[in-house]
Design a protein around this motif. Structure first.
Motif, PDB file in Angstrom:
ATOM      1  N   SER A 145      30.454  36.105  20.527  1.00 24.08           N
ATOM      2  CA  SER A 145      29.212  36.774  20.441  1.00 24.08           C
ATOM      3  C   SER A 145      29.399  37.574  19.352  1.00 24.08           C
ATOM      4  N   PHE A 146      30.820  37.671  18.632  1.00 23.60           N
ATOM      5  CA  PHE A 146      30.788  38.479  17.663  1.00 23.60           C
ATOM      6  C   PHE A 146      30.835  39.907  17.886  1.00 23.60           C
ATOM      7  N   GLY A 147      31.383  40.383  19.209  1.00 27.45           N
ATOM      8  CA  GLY A 147      31.472  41.619  19.753  1.00 27.45           C
ATOM      9  C   GLY A 147      30.396  42.214  20.785  1.00 27.45           C
ATOM     10  N   GLU A 148      29.441  41.138  20.870  1.00 26.76           N
ATOM     11  CA  GLU A 148      28.200  41.527  22.101  1.00 26.76           C
ATOM     12  C   GLU A 148      28.772  41.192  23.381  1.00 26.76           C
ATOM     13  N   ASP A 149      28.104  40.368  24.001  1.00 28.35           N
ATOM     14  CA  ASP A 149      28.395  39.889  25.654  1.00 28.35           C
ATOM     15  C   ASP A 149      30.077  39.304  25.678  1.00 28.35           C
ATOM     16  N   PHE A 150      30.183  39.501  26.957  1.00 27.93           N
ATOM     17  CA  PHE A 150      31.549  38.935  27.426  1.00 27.93           C
ATOM     18  C   PHE A 150      31.270  37.343  27.548  1.00 27.93           C
ATOM     19  N   ASP A 151      32.103  36.469  27.447  1.00 29.54           N
ATOM     20  CA  ASP A 151      32.062  35.138  28.116  1.00 29.54           C
ATOM     21  C   ASP A 151      33.616  34.642  28.524  1.00 29.54           C
ATOM     22  N   PHE A 152      33.949  33.905  29.349  1.00 31.70           N
ATOM     23  CA  PHE A 152      35.069  33.303  29.608  1.00 31.70           C
ATOM     24  C   PHE A 152      35.582  32.327  28.336  1.00 31.70           C
ATOM     25  N   VAL A 153      36.798  32.467  28.058  1.00 32.79           N
ATOM     26  CA  VAL A 153      37.445  31.653  26.988  1.00 32.79           C
ATOM     27  C   VAL A 153      38.683  31.058  27.720  1.00 32.79           C
ATOM     28  N   SER A 154      38.971  29.873  27.571  1.00 32.98           N
ATOM     29  CA  SER A 154      40.092  29.383  28.132  1.00 32.98           C
ATOM     30  C   SER A 154      41.118  28.639  26.928  1.00 32.98           C
ATOM     31  N   TYR A 155      42.290  28.362  27.482  1.00 30.22           N
ATOM     32  CA  TYR A 155      43.530  27.969  26.658  1.00 30.22           C
ATOM     33  C   TYR A 155      44.353  27.190  27.580  1.00 30.22           C
ATOM     34  N   GLY A 156      44.776  26.155  27.075  1.00 26.08           N
ATOM     35  CA  GLY A 156      45.870  25.440  27.836  1.00 26.08           C
ATOM     36  C   GLY A 156      47.128  25.842  26.799  1.00 26.08           C
ATOM     37  N   GLY A 157      48.666  25.890  27.652  1.00 32.12           N
ATOM     38  CA  GLY A 157      49.633  26.174  26.545  1.00 32.12           C
ATOM     39  C   GLY A 157      50.954  25.836  27.263  1.00 32.12           C
ATOM     40  N   HIS A 158      51.830  26.083  26.713  1.00 37.95           N
ATOM     41  CA  HIS A 158      53.006  25.725  27.374  1.00 37.95           C
ATOM     42  C   HIS A 158      54.280  26.806  26.963  1.00 37.95           C
ATOM     43  N   ILE A 159      55.263  26.961  28.029  1.00 39.39           N
ATOM     44  CA  ILE A 159      56.178  28.170  28.093  1.00 39.39           C
ATOM     45  C   ILE A 159      57.583  27.410  27.731  1.00 39.39           C
ATOM     46  N   VAL A 160      57.908  28.349  26.744  1.00 38.90           N
ATOM     47  CA  VAL A 160      59.269  27.910  26.298  1.00 38.90           C
ATOM     48  C   VAL A 160      60.205  28.797  26.788  1.00 38.90           C
ATOM     49  N   SER A 161      61.179  28.377  27.531  1.00 37.33           N
ATOM     50  CA  SER A 161      62.054  29.471  28.137  1.00 37.33           C
ATOM     51  C   SER A 161      63.608  28.592  27.929  1.00 37.33           C
ATOM     52  N   ASP A 162      64.445  29.503  27.510  1.00 34.02           N
ATOM     53  CA  ASP A 162      65.660  28.835  26.913  1.00 34.02           C
ATOM     54  C   ASP A 162      66.771  29.651  27.611  1.00 34.02           C
ATOM     55  N   LEU A 163      67.658  29.355  28.409  1.00 34.22           N
ATOM     56  CA  LEU A 163      68.827  30.127  29.185  1.00 34.22           C
ATOM     57  C   LEU A 163      69.971  30.182  28.348  1.00 34.22           C
ATOM     58  N   VAL A 164      69.944  29.304  27.178  1.00 36.71           N
ATOM     59  CA  VAL A 164      70.975  29.755  26.190  1.00 36.71           C
ATOM     60  C   VAL A 164      70.674  30.749  25.225  1.00 36.71           C
TER      61      VAL A 164
END
Lengths: 329, 231
Positions: free
Chosen positions: A69-88
């Motif tokens: 809403s360009f700074g007006e009311d709040f809505d839910f937004v969602s994203y999917g993603g991944h995690i990079v975790s490196d033990l080295v």
């Protein structure tokens, strides 16, 4: 040249490598907050919750933002993603790859939506609760001018949230004042589903405890007993409780902090909550820190994952989401 | 089987080539010491795949050579102790943890014992000097040191218990002998050694890892001709 010499004298001798020496026995989530830059916008982004799979290293995050809403009311937004975790290298990074879920179309309105809370885990706490069923999405919205707590069933599969049924208000918990940020407290009372939420029904924002009817989910209960927590609250505003295991994290602008809203935690010993403790200067700043939630990491990390929002300098603008590692408690 | 055949051929080659060389063959014992220099991944001192954080270390070598004018064969046993660079390792933890807490690293040394055989190609002796190339194959036993990393906030964040690994070794070197008399001489030699060894890490998800341990040796020592008339 040196490598060329090796190739001359060392043909076919070496077995193939089957792994490198790891420099970390377990993963470490950065103990200093990291800006969730792939998600944040120049608008306010806060109030998040997520589903996360440590085996697949993927997550699906839902949060409130006024970007649409360009700074007006709040809505839910969602994203999917991944995690990079490196033990080295010790690297831990959360990044997003997609966005958009059907669930959001069912719950977003022209008003504000805050405080997402997804249930799907811990079915073993409830004999009547079977995995894959009764997944509920709690949130708060203010179509009547004040925040009320709502619930909407949802399904989750292939990284996609979809609604199941229409949203409805949790009337046993709601008043003409503001209520929001419900978080279930699993196993606190035998046979009853219990939760904590925030309300300003007594003036300032405080954290309240609620127990549903015996043998029913709190979202199915026609009545609920609601009690203001004396241990967790202060004379200042205490908001956004979130419970993970035996730990509650919440935001408060009480004395003893670093300025503005800070993040605090309390530990449940099986019968009572401990006196709240500030999460410290590595996480809190003189600016506002808001709506934390903690994700347990099991045995593969030395610390747990916490996501929160803050309007500290250095972000993309307004409130930004940050992730950080916090000690297991 | 193919590798074994290859090794046997390599060993037989000098034997059949030394005989037709028409000059008395030398039977030489040598001992030397010097410095070992880790190479490639073994020397890398930042967190990346296969980084060994190895520094310099001393080595000791005993060898036996049998050669004619041009061809010969040789064998050697060597022991190498290579220091683990604790300071560089700690600085990587300081970097990756953004200075969170205080990190402390304690580590022993890498140790390598090599058993090598092979053949030599050399120049004819001139001015009491021989220059020879050494080509060796063999077997190595390596020891990974105890490694313990603690962080003041997290406790132990990495540990590897001292354990031994094994692996094939290939080596190529240049050796210069300067004979002081018919019996004794001094030597200078440099070798490149390729080796990769498997080790156990009980705290790692896979439980084991492979580490390239390529290194160079630069040694000085003495040589003794065992076939002089005095003997």
């Amino acid at each position: 040249m040196k490598r060329s010499l090796y190739f001359l004298v060392i043909p076919l001798l070496f077995t193939s490598c089957n792994g490198s020496r790891l420099n970390y026995d377990k993963g470490i989530i950065p103990p200093v907050p990291v800006n969730f830059s792939s998600i944040n916008s120049t608008y306010d982004d806060y109030n998040s919750n997520l589903q996360l799979s440590w085996t697949e290293m993927t997550f699906s995050l839902i949060f409130s933002s006024n970007r649409n809403s360009f700074g007006e009311d709040f809505d839910f937004v969602s994203y999917g993603g991944h995690i990079v975790s490196d033990l080295v290298s010790g690297e831990f990074e959360m990044s997003t790859v997609s966005n958009g879920y059907g669930l959001l179309e069912a719950v977003n309105t022209d008003y504000n939506e805050f405080g997402p809370y997804l249930t799907s885990d811990f079915p073993y706490y409830f004999p009547w609760y079977k995995e894959g069923e009764n997944r509920r999405f709690f949130y708060s919205s203010d179509p009547g001018g004040n925040l009320d707590i709502y619930c909407c069933g949802y399904d989750f599969g292939d990284g996609e949230f979809t609604s199941s049924g229409d949203p409805f208000a949790l009337t046993p918990l709601n008043t003409e004042h503001n209520e929001g940020y419900l978080s279930l407290h699993h196993g606190a009372m035998a046979g009853r589903e219990t939760a904590y939420f925030m309300s300003d029904r007594d003036g300032s924002y405080d954290i309240y405890f609620a127990a549903g009817e015996e043998g029913k989910l709190i979202s199915e209960s026609a009545t609920a007993s609601v009690i203001r927590s004396s241990v967790l609250n202060s004379i200042a505003d205490d908001k956004c409780p979130y419970i993970s295991g035996n730990v509650m994290v919440f935001a408060s602008d009480r004395e003893g902090g670093f300025g503005g809203f800070d993040l605090w935690y309390s530990v449940y010993n099986g019968s009572a909550w401990s006196a709240p403790v500030n999460l410290g200067g590595d996480i809190n700043t003189e600016y506002d820190e808001y709506r934390p939630f903690v994700v347990p990491t099991g045995e593969w990390y030395v610390n747990d994952l916490m996501i929160f929002s803050s309007d500290r300098p250095g972000g993309k603008g307004g409130f930004d989401l940050y992730y950080v590692g916090v000690p297991k408690r | 089987m193919k590798r074994l055949t290859l090794v046997l051929l390599v060993l037989l080659l000098p034997a059949v080539t030394v005989l037709p060389q028409k000059i008395p063959a030398k039977s030489v014992f040598g001992a030397s010491t010097g410095v070992s220099i880790p190479l490639d991944e073994f020397a890398v001192k930042y967190f990346t795949w296969d980084a060994g954080f190895a520094s310099l270390g001393p080595n000791f070598e005993a060898e036996y050579l049998y050669y004619g004018k041009i061809f010969g064969f040789s064998s050697s046993i060597s022991y190498t102790s290579i220091f683990f660079n604790e300071k560089a390792y700690q600085s990587e933890y300081d970097r990756t943890l953004n200075g969170y807490g205080t990190n402390e690293v304690t580590a022993g040394n890498y140790q390598i014992m090599k058993f090598l055989v092979g053949f030599t190609l050399k120049t004819p002796e001139f001015s009491n000097t021989e220059v020879m190339l050494l080509f060796h194959l063999g077997y190595g036993v390596a020891m990974h040191p105890n490694l313990l990393v603690t962080n003041s906030e997290f406790g132990v964040i990495n540990s590897v218990t001292r354990n031994a690994g094994r692996g094939a070794v290939a080596s190529m070197g240049l050796k210069i002998n300067y004979w002081l008399n018919e019996r004794y001489g001094v030597s200078l030699n440099g070798t490149l050694n390729g080796m990769s060894s498997g080790f156990i890490d009980e705290t790692a998800p896979d439980g084991n890892f492979q580490m390239p341990m390529n290194h160079a040796n630069i040694n000085i020592g003495f040589v003794m001709n065992l076939k002089t008339p005095a003997l």
